[in-house]
Design an enzyme around this catalytic site. Structure first.
Site, PDB file in Angstrom:
ATOM      1  N   ARG A 299      10.336  88.336 100.295  1.00 42.34           N
ATOM      2  CA  ARG A 299      10.381  88.223 101.755  1.00 42.34           C
ATOM      3  C   ARG A 299       9.580  87.018 102.248  1.00 42.34           C
ATOM      4  O   ARG A 299       9.974  86.346 103.196  1.00 42.34           O
ATOM      5  CB  ARG A 299       9.881  89.523 102.380  1.00 42.34           C
ATOM      6  CG  ARG A 299      10.928  90.611 102.334  1.00 42.34           C
ATOM      7  CD  ARG A 299      10.403  91.982 102.684  1.00 42.34           C
ATOM      8  NE  ARG A 299      11.506  92.951 102.640  1.00 42.34           N
ATOM      9  CZ  ARG A 299      11.370  94.265 102.667  1.00 42.34           C
ATOM     10  NH1 ARG A 299      10.158  94.799 102.722  1.00 42.34           N
ATOM     11  NH2 ARG A 299      12.421  95.053 102.637  1.00 42.34           N
ATOM     12  N   HIS A 442      19.223  89.004 104.612  1.00 46.66           N
ATOM     13  CA  HIS A 442      18.904  89.524 103.273  1.00 46.66           C
ATOM     14  C   HIS A 442      17.414  89.793 103.089  1.00 46.66           C
ATOM     15  O   HIS A 442      16.581  89.422 103.892  1.00 46.66           O
ATOM     16  CB  HIS A 442      19.458  88.592 102.176  1.00 46.66           C
ATOM     17  CG  HIS A 442      18.805  87.262 102.058  1.00 46.66           C
ATOM     18  ND1 HIS A 442      18.796  86.552 100.870  1.00 46.66           N
ATOM     19  CD2 HIS A 442      18.144  86.498 102.948  1.00 46.66           C
ATOM     20  CE1 HIS A 442      18.155  85.417 101.053  1.00 46.66           C
ATOM     21  NE2 HIS A 442      17.764  85.353 102.292  1.00 46.66           N
ATOM     22  N   GLU A 443      17.115  90.510 102.003  1.00 45.23           N
ATOM     23  CA  GLU A 443      15.764  90.997 101.683  1.00 45.23           C
ATOM     24  C   GLU A 443      15.208  91.897 102.787  1.00 45.23           C
ATOM     25  O   GLU A 443      14.015  91.878 103.074  1.00 45.23           O
ATOM     26  CB  GLU A 443      14.806  89.825 101.409  1.00 45.23           C
ATOM     27  CG  GLU A 443      15.258  88.851 100.360  1.00 45.23           C
ATOM     28  CD  GLU A 443      15.553  89.511  99.017  1.00 45.23           C
ATOM     29  OE1 GLU A 443      15.098  90.649  98.794  1.00 45.23           O
ATOM     30  OE2 GLU A 443      16.271  88.899  98.214  1.00 45.23           O
ATOM     31  N   GLY A 444      16.062  92.684 103.384  1.00 45.26           N
ATOM     32  CA  GLY A 444      15.655  93.552 104.488  1.00 45.26           C
ATOM     33  C   GLY A 444      15.904  92.854 105.801  1.00 45.26           C
ATOM     34  O   GLY A 444      15.245  91.871 106.132  1.00 45.26           O
TER      35      GLY A 444
END
Length: 610
Positions: A299, A442-444
């Site tokens: 992140r 992406h990545e949350g």
């Protein structure tokens, strides 16, 4: 600045050494064999490789996406050349110890290294960067047997890695994944299921691909508590660890994306014939905890990548604005007067200044986050180490979400600066925006980051993280307010102080409603809280930059030798800080009011009313 110059020559030295004092890390035994000179040499190498091998094919790879013929993936040859040079340079193992064959470099320096590659070509950069992230999980949680099997060749780039989380039916809801793992007598598992949107999930760049796969072992707890993590190689290893026969992992198709087109995005099938072998990492049912180790570091990388793509677009539109002549400005506004470069028009200055504030603010924010990792890893005081760890945990949603929200906004403004040219594929401004548009997802997603901040990170451990953050901010604001050489930063510090008070009032109010029926409103208003919190944090980051720039500017002004280029650089930092505090910070007043009033407009909306 030349068109092929990725980052202003003053930017990273200013961030690393002036703002963060990265050179001081060499006083710790872990980094004692390094110096500023070795850090600079690594950065110079990264700049050279990124400029010469990554940058030239960025636009080419965007036009010529990878292809799948049903048997294997093919892509333009430039990607392989760049990837091989990257891995041979040792950058994949850059942060790992000398004993592991790495460079034992600080996280702050490795993040700065990443800046050159993300600015040059985010698609090709994805292959080694995802590998690094996978290595981090294996090194922290896997057994020695798994480490010995995969890590050495992942560190050299002979093997690459991925993270395989998302499934077609589940999206971000990992509790609903259906991929299963059946334990075998030999201790391995048979994996069966499908994953989608797996970046770098198949290619011919490496001898093997090690997928980190989330799956559920039958009989385990329900929801996320029943998730386990497995290393699933594309090719099995023989007893002597050489690459053996194909594992039962298959590419079912490539996904065609808006941006990041040079990096494969894949749909993968595991266990079609019941022979997909996977190897448990750590213990059963702890997979999500392990994966979050990878995801949290990823992140920060996503946020930094978004800032760098935003920065690249800013520099691109800045060069254009300096060269493009159009219109006239008083007093030279007669028809016979020469046209002026558009950079002299007030509204173009506004757009460029916003891009500068967003991108350089994001760069400084993420380097601060990386420096926190170094401070934690070199801290001898257990209490301080715990405090810094909690601060990093608190800031991680912001490190991901704010740059990935404002990096694309910077790129949008870059398109606007180019006008009609920015809307054409003949210019690269539109590609920067397309590439960057992935980062809020992406990545949350950024919505998930806002919920994480609103319902977890601000309150955990009795709000320790916010206490430490306030301490760090207060120290910097007091410094800016007391130094004789920083009058402009002192003014900005005074403006931010009142908003710190507003944040305190909002958090106090929310702490009272979180256990009541009004807490539901925060599910719809979490983004408002993220806006308030992140904008205050980035304002502080800009004051840190402005304060240091003023100090350095004062030193130049007092010296016999005047360095005009550096003076301009420091003036630019101060002006961008003024812009952010005067133009961006006041916008959070709306969000403050929404939260204080428990505004329910979003949560009260009914699905049938849309």
């Amino acid at each position: 600045m030349a068109a092929d110059t990725l980052i202003n020559d003053f930017e990273l030295p200013f961030q690393l050494y002036d703002v963060l004092g990265t050179e001081n890390l060499t006083k710790h035994p872990k980094f004692a064999e390094h110096s500023r000179e070795t850090f600079d040499a690594v950065l110079d190498t990264a700049n050279k490789i990124a400029t010469e091998l990554f940058l030239p094919h960025n636009h080419v790879a965007d036009k010529n996406e990878p292809q799948f013929d049903g048997k294997k993936v093919s892509m333009i040859s430039d990607v392989k050349v760049a990837f091989d040079t990257f891995r041979e340079s040792g950058f994949i193992a850059g942060r790992y110890s000398f004993d592991d064959g790495g460079m034992q470099l600080p996280e702050t320096v490795m993040t700065a290294v990443a800046g050159y590659f993300m600015a040059a070509n985010p698609s090709t950069t994805a292959y080694p960067f995802l590998t690094t992230a996978a290595i981090n999980v294996i090194s922290h949680f896997a057994s020695d047997e798994i480490k010995d099997a995969f890590m050495p060749r992942m560190l050299t780039g002979e093997f690459t890695g991925t993270m395989a989380l998302t499934e077609p039916h589940a999206g971000s809801s990992l509790a609903d994944i259906k991929t299963t793992a059946m334990k075998q007598e030999d201790g391995s598992y048979r994996i069966k299921g499908s994953k989608i949107y797996i970046s770098a999930g198949d290619h011919e760049l490496s001898d093997n691909i090690v997928h980190l796969v989330l799956a559920k072992v039958p009989g385990g707890p329900g929801g996320v508590k029943g998730i386990s993590l497995f290393a699933v190689p594309k090719y099995r290893l023989n007893d002597d660890l050489s690459v053996g026969e194909r594992n039962d992992v298959h590419l079912t198709g490539l996904i065609h994306k808006l941006g990041y087109r040079g990096a494969t995005s894949t749909a993968l099938s595991f266990g079609d014939t019941g022979e997909c072998r996977g190897y448990l990492i750590g213990e059963e049912h702890f997979g999500l905890r392990y994966m979050f180790k990878m995801m949290n570091e990823a992140r920060i990388a996503v946020g930094f990548g978004a800032a760098m793509i935003g920065y690249r677009g800013y520099q691109y539109s800045l060069d254009y604005a300096k060269d493009r002549t159009q219109g006239r400005i008083a007093p030279n506004n007669k028809p016979e007067d020469a046209a002026t470069a558009i950079i002299n028009h007030g509204d173009v200055k506004r757009m460029l200044l916003a891009q500068k504030a967003y991108s350089e603010g994001g760069i400084s924010l993420c380097l601060y986050g990386s420096n926190l990792i170094d401070r934690i890893n070199t801290c001898e005081d257990a209490t301080l180490k715990n405090e810094l760890s909690e601060l990093l945990d608190l800031l991680t949603p912001v490190l991901k979400a704010w740059p990935s929200e404002y990096g694309p906004k910077a790129n949008d403004l870059g398109i606007q600066v180019l006008g009609g040219a920015g809307y054409t594929r003949e210019y690269q401004a539109e590609q920067f925006w397309r590439d960057n548009r992935l980062n809020p997802i992406h990545e949350g997603t950024n919505g998930i980051q806002a919920l994480d901040l609103s319902f977890r990170k601000l309150w955990q451990k009795g709000g320790l993280g916010i206490q430490i953050l306030k301490r760090e901010i207060t120290q910097d604001l007091e410094t800016a307010s007391t130094l004789k050489t920083t009058p402009e930063a002192a003014k900005l510090a005074g403006k931010l102080t009142s908003y710190m008070g507003h944040l305190h009032e909002v958090l106090l109010h929310l702490s009272k409603i979180l256990q009541t029926e009004k807490a539901i409103t925060l599910t719809g208003n979490a983004q408002a809280l993220m806006n308030i919190f992140a904008t205050i944090v980035v304002s502080w980051i800009w004051i840190r930059q402005a304060s240091k720039a003023e100090q350095l500017l004062s030193e130049i002004n007092d010296s016999a030798t005047q360095d005009t280029e550096k003076q301009n650089f420091y003036h630019g930092k101060i002006q961008a800080a003024k812009y952010f505090i005067d133009w961006e910070l006041p916008l959070i007043k709306r969000d403050i009011a929404l939260l204080n009033n428990d505004n329910a407009v979003c949560t009260d909306m009914q699905a049938d009313w849309f």
